[in-house]
Every structure is written in C-alpha cells, then in structure tokens.
Write a protein that holds these residues in place. Sequence first.
Motif, PDB file in Angstrom:
ATOM      1  N   VAL A 297       8.714  -3.612  11.666  1.00 57.87           N
ATOM      2  CA  VAL A 297       8.795  -2.606  10.602  1.00 57.87           C
ATOM      3  C   VAL A 297       7.465  -2.534   9.848  1.00 57.87           C
ATOM      4  CG1 VAL A 297       9.961  -1.931   8.477  1.00 57.87           C
ATOM      5  CG2 VAL A 297      11.296  -2.815  10.392  1.00 57.87           C
ATOM      6  N   MET A 298       6.860  -3.711   9.593  1.00 59.19           N
ATOM      7  CA  MET A 298       5.534  -3.741   8.956  1.00 59.19           C
ATOM      8  C   MET A 298       4.530  -2.968   9.817  1.00 59.19           C
ATOM      9  SD  MET A 298       5.239  -5.971   6.205  1.00 59.19           S
ATOM     10  CE  MET A 298       6.038  -7.372   5.488  1.00 59.19           C
ATOM     11  N   GLY A 299       4.626  -3.185  11.133  1.00 57.49           N
ATOM     12  CA  GLY A 299       3.723  -2.493  12.047  1.00 57.49           C
ATOM     13  C   GLY A 299       3.909  -0.991  11.977  1.00 57.49           C
ATOM     14  N   GLN A 300       5.160  -0.586  11.806  1.00 57.99           N
ATOM     15  CA  GLN A 300       5.456   0.848  11.678  1.00 57.99           C
ATOM     16  C   GLN A 300       4.786   1.417  10.430  1.00 57.99           C
ATOM     17  OE1 GLN A 300       6.987   2.782  13.731  1.00 57.99           O
ATOM     18  NE2 GLN A 300       7.425   4.610  12.554  1.00 57.99           N
ATOM     19  N   LEU A 301       4.786   0.633   9.371  1.00 58.51           N
ATOM     20  CA  LEU A 301       4.128   1.084   8.141  1.00 58.51           C
ATOM     21  C   LEU A 301       2.642   1.274   8.390  1.00 58.51           C
ATOM     22  CD1 LEU A 301       5.847  -1.131   5.448  1.00 58.51           C
ATOM     23  CD2 LEU A 301       6.145   1.295   5.855  1.00 58.51           C
ATOM     24  N   ARG A 302       2.083   0.382   9.159  1.00 57.33           N
ATOM     25  CA  ARG A 302       0.662   0.505   9.465  1.00 57.33           C
ATOM     26  C   ARG A 302       0.431   1.769  10.297  1.00 57.33           C
ATOM     27  NH1 ARG A 302      -2.848  -1.745  13.887  1.00 57.33           N
ATOM     28  NH2 ARG A 302      -4.909  -1.191  13.142  1.00 57.33           N
ATOM     29  N   ALA A 303       1.319   1.967  11.282  1.00 56.27           N
ATOM     30  CA  ALA A 303       1.162   3.138  12.141  1.00 56.27           C
ATOM     31  C   ALA A 303       1.223   4.420  11.321  1.00 56.27           C
ATOM     32  CB  ALA A 303       2.243   3.133  13.220  1.00 56.27           C
ATOM     33  N   LEU A 304       1.986   4.398  10.261  1.00 57.64           N
ATOM     34  CA  LEU A 304       2.121   5.578   9.411  1.00 57.64           C
ATOM     35  C   LEU A 304       0.931   5.756   8.481  1.00 57.64           C
ATOM     36  CD1 LEU A 304       5.849   5.658   8.341  1.00 57.64           C
ATOM     37  CD2 LEU A 304       4.549   7.533   9.319  1.00 57.64           C
ATOM     38  N   GLY A 305       0.042   4.781   8.490  1.00 53.97           N
ATOM     39  CA  GLY A 305      -1.131   4.925   7.643  1.00 53.97           C
ATOM     40  C   GLY A 305      -0.967   4.269   6.286  1.00 53.97           C
ATOM     41  N   TYR A 306       0.123   3.514   6.097  1.00 54.59           N
ATOM     42  CA  TYR A 306       0.305   2.846   4.811  1.00 54.59           C
ATOM     43  C   TYR A 306      -0.563   1.606   4.700  1.00 54.59           C
ATOM     44  CZ  TYR A 306       4.247   5.815   3.749  1.00 54.59           C
ATOM     45  OH  TYR A 306       5.028   6.897   3.473  1.00 54.59           O
ATOM     46  N   MET A 307      -1.020   1.092   5.854  1.00 52.41           N
ATOM     47  CA  MET A 307      -1.907  -0.074   5.815  1.00 52.41           C
ATOM     48  C   MET A 307      -3.206   0.327   6.434  1.00 52.41           C
ATOM     49  SD  MET A 307       0.342  -3.344   6.779  1.00 52.41           S
ATOM     50  CE  MET A 307       1.958  -2.788   7.209  1.00 52.41           C
ATOM     51  N   GLU A 308      -4.251   0.188   5.667  1.00 52.09           N
ATOM     52  CA  GLU A 308      -5.529   0.650   6.186  1.00 52.09           C
ATOM     53  C   GLU A 308      -5.987  -0.282   7.294  1.00 52.09           C
ATOM     54  OE1 GLU A 308      -4.955  -0.626   3.344  1.00 52.09           O
ATOM     55  OE2 GLU A 308      -4.829   0.975   1.892  1.00 52.09           O
TER      56      GLU A 308
ATOM     57  N   PRO B 189       0.816  -1.210   0.000  1.00 57.18           N
ATOM     58  CA  PRO B 189       0.000   0.000   0.000  1.00 57.18           C
ATOM     59  C   PRO B 189       0.850   1.261   0.000  1.00 57.18           C
ATOM     60  CG  PRO B 189       0.157  -0.885   2.198  1.00 57.18           C
ATOM     61  CD  PRO B 189       1.005  -1.762   1.334  1.00 57.18           C
ATOM     62  N   SER B 190       2.136   1.138  -0.314  1.00 57.92           N
ATOM     63  CA  SER B 190       3.008   2.306  -0.231  1.00 57.92           C
ATOM     64  C   SER B 190       3.597   2.718  -1.565  1.00 57.92           C
ATOM     65  CB  SER B 190       4.138   2.039   0.775  1.00 57.92           C
ATOM     66  OG  SER B 190       4.638   0.732   0.632  1.00 57.92           O
ATOM     67  N   GLY B 191       3.634   1.813  -2.545  1.00 58.88           N
ATOM     68  CA  GLY B 191       4.382   2.121  -3.764  1.00 58.88           C
ATOM     69  C   GLY B 191       3.552   2.412  -4.998  1.00 58.88           C
ATOM     70  N   ASN B 192       2.213   2.266  -4.914  1.00 62.08           N
ATOM     71  CA  ASN B 192       1.342   2.464  -6.083  1.00 62.08           C
ATOM     72  C   ASN B 192       1.837   1.669  -7.287  1.00 62.08           C
ATOM     73  OD1 ASN B 192      -0.365   4.102  -4.684  1.00 62.08           O
ATOM     74  ND2 ASN B 192       0.043   5.969  -5.847  1.00 62.08           N
ATOM     75  N   GLY B 193       2.382   0.484  -7.039  1.00 57.76           N
ATOM     76  CA  GLY B 193       2.958  -0.311  -8.122  1.00 57.76           C
ATOM     77  C   GLY B 193       2.145  -1.571  -8.414  1.00 57.76           C
ATOM     78  N   ILE B 194       2.049  -1.905  -9.688  1.00 55.11           N
ATOM     79  CA  ILE B 194       1.371  -3.140 -10.096  1.00 55.11           C
ATOM     80  C   ILE B 194       2.410  -4.111 -10.652  1.00 55.11           C
ATOM     81  CG2 ILE B 194      -0.249  -4.159 -11.747  1.00 55.11           C
ATOM     82  CD1 ILE B 194      -1.875  -1.609 -11.630  1.00 55.11           C
ATOM     83  N   PHE B 195       2.344  -5.337 -10.173  1.00 57.10           N
ATOM     84  CA  PHE B 195       3.203  -6.391 -10.705  1.00 57.10           C
ATOM     85  C   PHE B 195       2.359  -7.301 -11.595  1.00 57.10           C
ATOM     86  CE2 PHE B 195       5.604  -4.835  -7.207  1.00 57.10           C
ATOM     87  CZ  PHE B 195       6.935  -5.089  -7.505  1.00 57.10           C
ATOM     88  N   ILE B 196       2.884  -7.595 -12.754  1.00 58.19           N
ATOM     89  CA  ILE B 196       2.212  -8.518 -13.671  1.00 58.19           C
ATOM     90  C   ILE B 196       2.790  -9.908 -13.427  1.00 58.19           C
ATOM     91  CG2 ILE B 196       1.930  -9.115 -16.114  1.00 58.19           C
ATOM     92  CD1 ILE B 196       1.941  -6.050 -16.654  1.00 58.19           C
TER      93      ILE B 196
END
Length: 533
Positions: free
Chosen positions: A522-533, A339-346
């Motif tokens: 670190v994943m939890g930190q991303l959530r705390a920053l709002g990167y994970m809804e 949820p942080s990079g706006n990237g799509i992988f094919i």
Amino acid sequence: MKPRAVLIGLDGATFSILDPLMEEGVMPSLSLLIASGARSELASVIPPLTPPAWTSLMTGRSPGNHGIFDFLRFDLRTGKPQLRVLDSDDVACETIWAMLSRQGLTATVLNFPMTFPARGISGNVVPGWVPWRHLRLACYPRTLYDCLSKALPGFNPRELAMDMAVEERALEGCHREEDYENLIQLHIRRERQWFHALQYLMREEPADLTAVLFDGVDKLQHFAWRFLDRAIFPASPSALETRVRGWCLDYFREIDRFIGEIVAGSGPDASIFIASDHGFGPTVEVFYLNQWLHEHGYLAWANAANVEQKHPETLGMGTMARRFYEIDWSKTTAYCPTPSGNGIFICPPTADGGVPAERYENFRQELADALLRFTDPATGQPVVTRIWTREQAFSGSQGDSAPDLTLMLRDGGLVSILPSEVLLKPRDHAAGAHRPNGVFVAAGRGIRRAASLSSLSILDVAPSILYSLGLPIPEDLEGRVPKVLFEPEHLRAHPVTFAAASGAHAPAEELPEMDPRMEAEVMGQLRALGYME
Ligand SMILES: [Zn+2]
C-alpha cells in the motif's frame, strides 16, 4: 416498485476537466444524465484526500468523527513514532452499507477505500486499495472471489486490484511515450474489470444500492494533468502531447460508456448518483515542509550527511518509515510525517524533549504564524495560504489522533517531507493535485431535472442516497437531504424522516488483517501515485 439506487464514484473527478470533455462530445452519456437530473460541485472535507473524503461520503460523518485523516496514521504518543496504513477497522462510524443491512436492504460495494477488511453486510464487497495477492481473502462473502473469477471472462485480479510490479514499472519515468500509453491502457483495463464485476452482480444479485468506484480518474489526473487540462494544454501541441491526450480521452470515453450502460441497466426507477471525493487542479511547485521546520529550529535531522547523500528519486517503499531514523526526536518539536496529508504533528512532552502542555497553545500559534509569514523569495508572495488547527478542522470524538496543524498551499499541492537544499522548487511540468471541490450528479425518482445547484457537501451524499431508498436519516449524520435536489411535490409526498443515531460500526468478527507485506504494498501504491517523491 421498490426504490433502488446506484452510486458511481469517480475518484478526483472535477468539472474543469469533465465540462470540456462533454463539450467535445467525449462523454455523451454523462451529458445526457446531467440533462435529465441535477448537478453541483461537491465540497470535500479537510484535507481533500481520498481516504477521509470517501469515508465521509460513505458515513455522512466528518473526519473528526470517523477518524480517517490520511492514508496513514502517525502516532508519537507512545514515545516511539509509529506510522501505519489505516483500514476499515479504523473507521469509527457506521457506513451507509451497514445502515442498509441493518434495515433489511442489500448493497454491492466495489473498490471503495477503507473497506478492507470487508465487513459483513447483506450483499457483496470487493474492497479497494488491496494488493491483488490478498484479494481472495479480502472479499465478502468469502465465496465472492471464486464466483467472480469463474463467471467473468478475462477476470484478472492483477488488473482489477493493485499490482505494484506493473504500476511501478509503468510509472518509472513516464518520460517515454509508451510509458504513458501502457499506464493509461492499464487503467482502462482495470476499470473494465470493475465494470464487468459490477454488471455481473447487477444481473445475478441485484442490490438495493449498487456502488462502484472508478479510481483511474484520480490516477490519470495525477500523472497526466498537463495533457488533460485545456487551460494549460498547448495551442500547438507536440506529437507526444497530442497522442497522450488522445489516450486520456480514450479513458474518459470508456468511463462514459460504463455510465451509459449502468444507467440503462439500472432501469427507469433507479436513482443514479455520481460523486467524486475531491476536485483537481494543477500544482506547479514543491514546498519542502520538513526542511522549513528544520531551518526554523523545529526539526533536527539525526544524520545530516546521510540525508544529503540520499537521492530522492531512488527512495522507494518504506521511505517514510526510514525517515523516522533520520529525525533526532530529542531535538524535534514539530514534524510532518506523511506526504499526503499536509499535516504537522507537534511532539508531546517526553523526558528529553517535546512541547510541554502549558506551552502548547503558544507554540502552535507561533509555528502557524511563522508558516503564514513564509514567502516565495522570488515574488514575495505567501506560500502557505491557510492553516487549520486540530480543533478547527477535526472537531469530533476522533480528533485526538489528527494533526495539530493542517496546511493549504497556494498552488493547492501537497508538501514534500524530504530534506532539500531549497525550500521551494518549481516543478518541471505542472502535475495534478487535489482541490476542495469535486462533482455531484443525480438523476431519477423525484430528483429535479436540468438543475444546476450551488455547491453541496460530500456529507450530503449519504443522506441523499438513504432518502432515495426510502430510509430514515440517522440523527448523527452531519449532512442533510438537500431539499433543492428534489422536486417539491416529491418531498411533500415523501417527507424526510429521521431515526436514532447509527452509532459505531459493528465490532469485527474474524477478519483478515493487514500484514507488513501488504502494508508495504500500500505504501508502494502511494509512491506510485506520486505521494512520495
Ligand atoms: Zn481521491
């Protein structure tokens, strides 16, 4: 006098916030520094995200070459989807601190992302984005942590480094007034811890380059944007809005005090650089990209019932990893993993699915076209305003591990990777999201005074610092020494010189590794920053 340089990083700082604060007299030291030097906007990288952008600033190389595109790296090529937190081992280019060390100069490096595990340089490193329990082993040299903990009164690793317990609690709602107060106070105390470490090292072990990153700017702007942005702050604010804005200004006043003291403590011969990794602006809606991929036949949820039952607000650590189990990979051809990079992988071709190599180009083009055609049902306006292919955004030796497509949304925000009943949803309140233009301020030896320059690139920062220290610029750096930044007489007396390519960073010696628990934090930190809804 041997030239010295100081780099003050302000994560996510943007002039749309700093200029009004300077006008209001909240940041007099920054105003003074700008008056005595030069300022410019600083164009970030694609995507304008903390890890790739700081890594570009630290290496003078673009993400396609340094290999950092996000907080996490997604890999589907092994047949089994994998997602892991990136660290300094993944940075494929030499950092500016390593360039200095190689040429006999020293550096102090505090709180930069992608510096864990700390690599041996001449100087001191306390890496950023490290859970506090891991901090002792994370520092370089190994004795540094004990040295700081003995020397600094009030040294508190739980405040200096990441502490999920504290941040998760503080962020649990941010509905109540005291939640905002606690969180902002925590960030003020955190920055003080870094500032004290910086002051101590500047005094006891002065380095040729002293670099510190204050990352609370980004965090405050994420969760308190509507209180900070004058353009949307109400003309008749409520008591809560007035108080929260007041605490935010306290934070910026403290940052300004640090800037003043760092400049004063560096002496008249030092070159001072302030930079942010990206800018900031409001985000007012959520676009559910994986839901869009699902509805357009690119992505299949493995268990729709299970997915629908989940309450997004309760999804915590491991959210993204769990999502893998909710994807039917045999029926999925395109996917957004973070949820942080706006990237799509094919999905690459496999025995039972994926996109065959011969169809790849057409498939990717059709997908991009369909996304660009997607409009807001309410207004008919396009939601995705720009799409870069891997080759456009990430040309370079590391481009293979980059997303196939990277999206820019109309409100500058980040996509949601969650399933949803709607594709587009307005937010209750405007939140902060990254923007491409950060800030750059420089003052000191040979630097023009009272100069307002047109935008520089974040790739120009490393060459500018090297030049200020009297060092040659490695030929493989992608930025340049911006001539407009320096007085013409200074440039004549000190011509820019070049050296052979710096090459890759030195291979790791015995370094601590990121264990699964640390990765979870670190994943939890991303959530705390709002990167994970
Ligand atoms: Zn950032």
